[in-house]
Write an enzyme that holds these catalytic residues in place. Sequence first.
Site, PDB file in Angstrom:
ATOM      1  N   SER A 216      -5.229  10.331   5.594  1.00 23.96           N
ATOM      2  CA  SER A 216      -6.156   9.749   4.616  1.00 23.96           C
ATOM      3  C   SER A 216      -6.516  10.831   3.606  1.00 23.96           C
ATOM      4  CB  SER A 216      -7.433   9.278   5.326  1.00 23.96           C
ATOM      5  OG  SER A 216      -8.468   9.023   4.386  1.00 23.96           O
TER       6      SER A 216
ATOM      7  N   LYS B 142      -8.733  13.160  10.341  1.00 26.09           N
ATOM      8  CA  LYS B 142      -7.584  13.011   9.435  1.00 26.09           C
ATOM      9  C   LYS B 142      -7.122  14.380   8.906  1.00 26.09           C
ATOM     10  CE  LYS B 142      -7.135   8.495   9.658  1.00 26.09           C
ATOM     11  NZ  LYS B 142      -5.940   7.857  10.243  1.00 26.09           N
TER      12      LYS B 142
ATOM     13  N   TYR C  99     -14.502  11.003  11.058  1.00 26.60           N
ATOM     14  CA  TYR C  99     -13.221  10.406  10.660  1.00 26.60           C
ATOM     15  C   TYR C  99     -12.445  11.378   9.778  1.00 26.60           C
ATOM     16  CZ  TYR C  99     -10.104   7.084   8.202  1.00 26.60           C
ATOM     17  OH  TYR C  99      -9.030   6.441   7.651  1.00 26.60           O
TER      18      TYR C  99
HETATM   19  N1  LIG Z   1      -7.720   1.159   4.304  1.00 25.39           N
HETATM   20  C1  LIG Z   1      -7.930   2.344   3.797  1.00 25.39           C
HETATM   21  O1  LIG Z   1      -8.592   2.503   2.745  1.00 25.39           O
HETATM   22  C2  LIG Z   1      -7.363   3.549   4.494  1.00 25.39           C
HETATM   23  C3  LIG Z   1      -7.396   4.777   3.798  1.00 25.39           C
HETATM   24  C4  LIG Z   1      -6.872   5.896   4.401  1.00 25.39           C
HETATM   25  C5  LIG Z   1      -6.295   5.803   5.652  1.00 25.39           C
HETATM   26  N2  LIG Z   1      -6.289   4.605   6.306  1.00 25.39           N
HETATM   27  C6  LIG Z   1      -5.651   4.583   7.634  1.00 25.39           C
HETATM   28  O2  LIG Z   1      -4.699   3.557   7.669  1.00 25.39           O
HETATM   29  C7  LIG Z   1      -4.463   3.154   9.008  1.00 25.39           C
HETATM   30  C8  LIG Z   1      -4.464   1.652   9.101  1.00 25.39           C
HETATM   31  O3  LIG Z   1      -5.722   1.172   8.746  1.00 25.39           O
HETATM   32  P1  LIG Z   1      -5.965  -0.142   7.876  1.00 25.39           P
HETATM   33  O4  LIG Z   1      -6.798   0.280   6.735  1.00 25.39           O
HETATM   34  O5  LIG Z   1      -4.705  -0.853   7.646  1.00 25.39           O
HETATM   35  O6  LIG Z   1      -6.934  -0.920   8.875  1.00 25.39           O
HETATM   36  P2  LIG Z   1      -6.944  -2.410   9.453  1.00 25.39           P
HETATM   37  O7  LIG Z   1      -6.537  -3.389   8.413  1.00 25.39           O
HETATM   38  O8  LIG Z   1      -8.251  -2.548  10.107  1.00 25.39           O
HETATM   39  O9  LIG Z   1      -5.773  -2.368  10.508  1.00 25.39           O
HETATM   40  C9  LIG Z   1      -5.850  -1.563  11.631  1.00 25.39           C
HETATM   41  C10 LIG Z   1      -4.700  -1.944  12.539  1.00 25.39           C
HETATM   42  O10 LIG Z   1      -4.700  -1.088  13.663  1.00 25.39           O
HETATM   43  C11 LIG Z   1      -4.776  -1.867  14.854  1.00 25.39           C
HETATM   44  N3  LIG Z   1      -5.542  -1.078  15.804  1.00 25.39           N
HETATM   45  C12 LIG Z   1      -6.807  -0.660  15.693  1.00 25.39           C
HETATM   46  N4  LIG Z   1      -7.143   0.107  16.741  1.00 25.39           N
HETATM   47  C13 LIG Z   1      -6.043   0.169  17.514  1.00 25.39           C
HETATM   48  C14 LIG Z   1      -5.742   0.805  18.749  1.00 25.39           C
HETATM   49  N5  LIG Z   1      -6.658   1.535  19.379  1.00 25.39           N
HETATM   50  N6  LIG Z   1      -4.515   0.647  19.276  1.00 25.39           N
HETATM   51  C15 LIG Z   1      -3.590  -0.110  18.644  1.00 25.39           C
HETATM   52  N7  LIG Z   1      -3.810  -0.730  17.484  1.00 25.39           N
HETATM   53  C16 LIG Z   1      -5.023  -0.590  16.929  1.00 25.39           C
HETATM   54  C17 LIG Z   1      -5.410  -3.169  14.442  1.00 25.39           C
HETATM   55  O11 LIG Z   1      -4.939  -4.214  15.271  1.00 25.39           O
HETATM   56  P3  LIG Z   1      -5.800  -4.971  16.389  1.00 25.39           P
HETATM   57  O12 LIG Z   1      -7.210  -5.105  15.874  1.00 25.39           O
HETATM   58  O13 LIG Z   1      -5.067  -6.272  16.472  1.00 25.39           O
HETATM   59  O14 LIG Z   1      -5.677  -4.105  17.596  1.00 25.39           O
HETATM   60  C18 LIG Z   1      -4.817  -3.351  13.050  1.00 25.39           C
HETATM   61  O15 LIG Z   1      -3.531  -3.911  13.126  1.00 25.39           O
HETATM   62  C19 LIG Z   1      -5.544   3.852   9.830  1.00 25.39           C
HETATM   63  O16 LIG Z   1      -5.005   4.984  10.456  1.00 25.39           O
HETATM   64  C20 LIG Z   1      -6.561   4.264   8.802  1.00 25.39           C
HETATM   65  O17 LIG Z   1      -7.324   5.360   9.203  1.00 25.39           O
HETATM   66  C21 LIG Z   1      -6.797   3.485   5.748  1.00 25.39           C
END
Ligand SMILES: NC(=O)c1ccc[n+]([C@@H]2O[C@H](COP(=O)([O-])OP(=O)(O)OC[C@H]3O[C@@H](n4cnc5c(N)ncnc54)[C@H](OP(=O)(O)O)[C@@H]3O)[C@@H](O)[C@H]2O)c1
Length: 265
Positions: free
Chosen positions: A155, A172, A168
């Site tokens: 991130s 990261k 968090y």
């Molecule tokens: N969105 C942003 O702005 C952003 C920015 C920087 C980095 N990120 C990173 O991107 C990645 C994905 O996040 P996202 O934004 O796409 O979030 P999201 O839409 O909430 O999706 C998270 C995904 O991870 C799964 N998940 C959560 N905890 C889990 C666990 N313990 N084991 C297995 N699966 C798990 C969830 O599935 P279930 O609920 O079905 O388990 C869901 O499919 C993360 O690492 C996050 O830190 C996101």
Amino acid sequence: MTPTGSPEAAGNPGPAGSLEGKVALVTGASRGIGLAAAAALRDQGARVVITSRSEERAKEAAAELGGAIEGFGAHATDEAAARACVEHTVATYGRLDVLVNNAGTNPAYGPVIDQDHARFTKTMDVNLWAPILWTSLAVRAWMGEHGGSVVNTASIGGYSVAADVGVYHVSKAALIHLTKQLALELAPAVRVNAIAPGVVRTRLAEALWQGERETKVAAATPLGRIGEPEDIGAAVAFLAGDAARWITGETLVVDGGQLLGPGAV
Ligand SMILES: NC(=O)c1ccc[n+]([C@@H]2O[C@H](COP(=O)([O-])OP(=O)(O)OC[C@H]3O[C@@H](n4cnc5c(N)ncnc54)[C@H](OP(=O)(O)O)[C@@H]3O)[C@@H](O)[C@H]2O)c1
């Protein structure tokens, strides 16, 4: 084995289809960035296994995307489930070329000194330990002998500080460092890189873009909008595939310029 970074691996990777015949595994991919990454890898020709904490949600998401994607229930920190998933992937598809460590969590809101050990540990377990666990399993099951590519989801928070999400961000930042460490340890057989997304329209980041917040974040973003999961999926597919064959230990910022702008989010 042909090391992924070796001169023998050189040649024109082609603009598309660079993952034809390859197999990829994406953790945390029932929605959001993981699901978009799975779709991008599939569109490059890979067969893809996606995970979620819920087998049902993983299978539903895989079905939504159509062909060449399978859902598997595995909490990212559950070693037995992770092992079962990796073994299933290699047994079913005969190989495992790409691992995307995408599952992430952010349960520790507020100043770092106010956090309890349980929230700290959960954040570090999912965001930092799980990528080590899954990479270790993938390397031992296939990649160590045959080569492969790992992409970690970091991130821009790993490069900045902000109120309320300090734990968090620390996780990261450590993941960015871990990416370099693993890249060194696993070369030349396995490339290890990361992406560092800015604010992307997913459930995890809802608090950053819902309602009027989106207009503010877009205004603070040089490219004028928040990210969509597909923006990140495309970068994952790039790092995973042969076009990135001489890149390892790198973290690619994909944030529309948010880190450049004043008051980066
Ligand atoms: N969105 C942003 O702005 C952003 C920015 C920087 C980095 N990120 C990173 O991107 C990645 C994905 O996040 P996202 O934004 O796409 O979030 P999201 O839409 O909430 O999706 C998270 C995904 O991870 C799964 N998940 C959560 N905890 C889990 C666990 N313990 N084991 C297995 N699966 C798990 C969830 O599935 P279930 O609920 O079905 O388990 C869901 O499919 C993360 O690492 C996050 O830190 C996101």
